[in-house]
Motif scaffolding. Structure first.
Motif, PDB file in Angstrom:
ATOM      1  N   ALA A  42      55.361 -37.544  23.502  1.00 14.20           N
ATOM      2  CA  ALA A  42      55.219 -37.051  24.870  1.00 14.20           C
ATOM      3  C   ALA A  42      55.403 -35.542  24.887  1.00 14.20           C
ATOM      4  CB  ALA A  42      56.233 -37.716  25.786  1.00 14.20           C
TER       5      ALA A  42
ATOM      6  N   ASP B 274      64.856 -37.568  23.886  1.00 16.41           N
ATOM      7  CA  ASP B 274      66.090 -38.106  24.472  1.00 16.41           C
ATOM      8  C   ASP B 274      67.317 -37.442  23.854  1.00 16.41           C
ATOM      9  OD1 ASP B 274      64.826 -39.762  26.242  1.00 16.41           O
ATOM     10  OD2 ASP B 274      64.915 -41.538  24.967  1.00 16.41           O
TER      11      ASP B 274
ATOM     12  N   THR C  84      56.589 -34.973  32.803  1.00 11.51           N
ATOM     13  CA  THR C  84      56.397 -35.657  31.535  1.00 11.51           C
ATOM     14  C   THR C  84      54.939 -36.037  31.370  1.00 11.51           C
ATOM     15  OG1 THR C  84      58.620 -36.599  31.677  1.00 11.51           O
ATOM     16  CG2 THR C  84      57.120 -37.625  30.110  1.00 11.51           C
TER      17      THR C  84
ATOM     18  N   ASP D 278      52.786 -38.408  28.914  1.00 11.41           N
ATOM     19  CA  ASP D 278      52.815 -39.399  27.853  1.00 11.41           C
ATOM     20  C   ASP D 278      51.542 -39.260  27.020  1.00 11.41           C
ATOM     21  OD1 ASP D 278      53.097 -41.549  26.219  1.00 11.41           O
ATOM     22  OD2 ASP D 278      53.279 -43.037  27.807  1.00 11.41           O
TER      23      ASP D 278
ATOM     24  N   ASP E 246      54.214 -42.921  20.581  1.00  7.31           N
ATOM     25  CA  ASP E 246      55.616 -42.636  20.894  1.00  7.31           C
ATOM     26  C   ASP E 246      55.836 -41.168  21.243  1.00  7.31           C
ATOM     27  OD1 ASP E 246      58.295 -43.464  21.170  1.00  7.31           O
ATOM     28  OD2 ASP E 246      58.784 -42.654  19.194  1.00  7.31           O
TER      29      ASP E 246
ATOM     30  N   THR F  64      58.767 -36.906  19.771  1.00 10.83           N
ATOM     31  CA  THR F  64      58.824 -38.349  20.023  1.00 10.83           C
ATOM     32  C   THR F  64      59.794 -38.607  21.164  1.00 10.83           C
ATOM     33  OG1 THR F  64      60.662 -38.741  18.503  1.00 10.83           O
ATOM     34  CG2 THR F  64      58.434 -38.840  17.563  1.00 10.83           C
ATOM     35  N   SER F  65      59.664 -39.769  21.804  1.00 11.07           N
ATOM     36  CA  SER F  65      60.548 -40.118  22.912  1.00 11.07           C
ATOM     37  C   SER F  65      62.006 -40.091  22.457  1.00 11.07           C
ATOM     38  CB  SER F  65      60.198 -41.506  23.451  1.00 11.07           C
ATOM     39  OG  SER F  65      58.870 -41.509  23.914  1.00 11.07           O
TER      40      SER F  65
END
Length: 219
Positions: free
Chosen positions: A149, A211, A141, A143, A147, A206-207
């Motif tokens: 990644a 997800d 990952t 970053d 927001d 975006t995170s």
């Protein structure tokens, strides 16, 4: 790769790792610490090392702190010294200051006084390790701040077919920026490129959207 002029303040384990790695990667690195022992340890591993008190504004001005592309404030347990060094760096015109925070309160203070990037190495590594344990298909990952990644994921049976058919941008709001298949890497893949199970995909988003993709993959 453009050579950067880097100043690393604080030569504990973290600061030493940053300074020596940047130097190994071909950048010019000046490393400073108020302790003679720490400075001597990296003397031959960076461009220049010196004993300097970074809480002294005049000392930082004397080494030309405004001329560095990046300043890393890596002072460890002395929160006050860390904050003072960061304030001095910004007030003297340092272009980009990265500061190490020991806890959440220090992070908020450092952001408030103008640090361009605040990191919490142990906390961040702990989060990263937890994510790798919980979601083993997530290989790495990066970053990007804010927001967003970039993640590298491994495709499975639920994620196969042409990029056009998968339509990850429409379904999840993420974008594939590279595909690695059998050791061959395709950067900026086309809509007709095919994703197969076990391919490695580099995805940006975006995170929240990433997800959602993880959940779809059954992780």
């Amino acid at each position: 790769m453009k050579t950067k002029q880097c100043l690393v303040i604080g030569l504990g384990r973290f600061g030493t790792a940053v300074a020596t790695t940047l130097y190994e990667m071909g950048h010019e690195v000046v490393a400073i610490d108020h302790g003679e022992e720490n400075v001597e340890r990296v003397m031959n591993l960076v461009t220049h090392a010196a004993i300097v008190d970074a809480t002294d504004e005049r000392a930082l001005r004397a080494i030309g702190i405004a001329d560095f592309d990046v300043v890393v404030v890596a002072i460890g347990t002395d929160v006050q010294a860390n904050i003072l060094a960061t304030m001095n760096a910004k007030s003297l015109g340092a272009t980009y200051v990265v500061s190490k925070a020991v806890d959440e309160m220090a992070r908020r203070v450092l952001e408030r006084i103008g640090a361009d990037l605040v990191i919490r190495p142990e906390h961040d590594m702990g989060v990263r390790l937890a994510r790798q344990i919980a979601t083993p298909n997530i290989v790495d990952t990066l970053d990007l701040g804010g927001d967003h990644a970039i993640v590298e994921i491994e495709a499975n049976e639920r994620l196969k077919g042409t990029l056009r058919d998968l339509n990850l941008t429409g379904r999840f709001g993420v974008q594939i920026i590279a595909i690695s298949h059998a050791g061959k890497i395709e950067v900026t893949p086309r809509a007709e490129d095919i994703v197969k199970p076990h391919d490695r995909l580099v995805v940006i988003g975006t995170s929240h959207n990433l997800d959602e993709l993880r959940r779809f993959l059954g992780e």
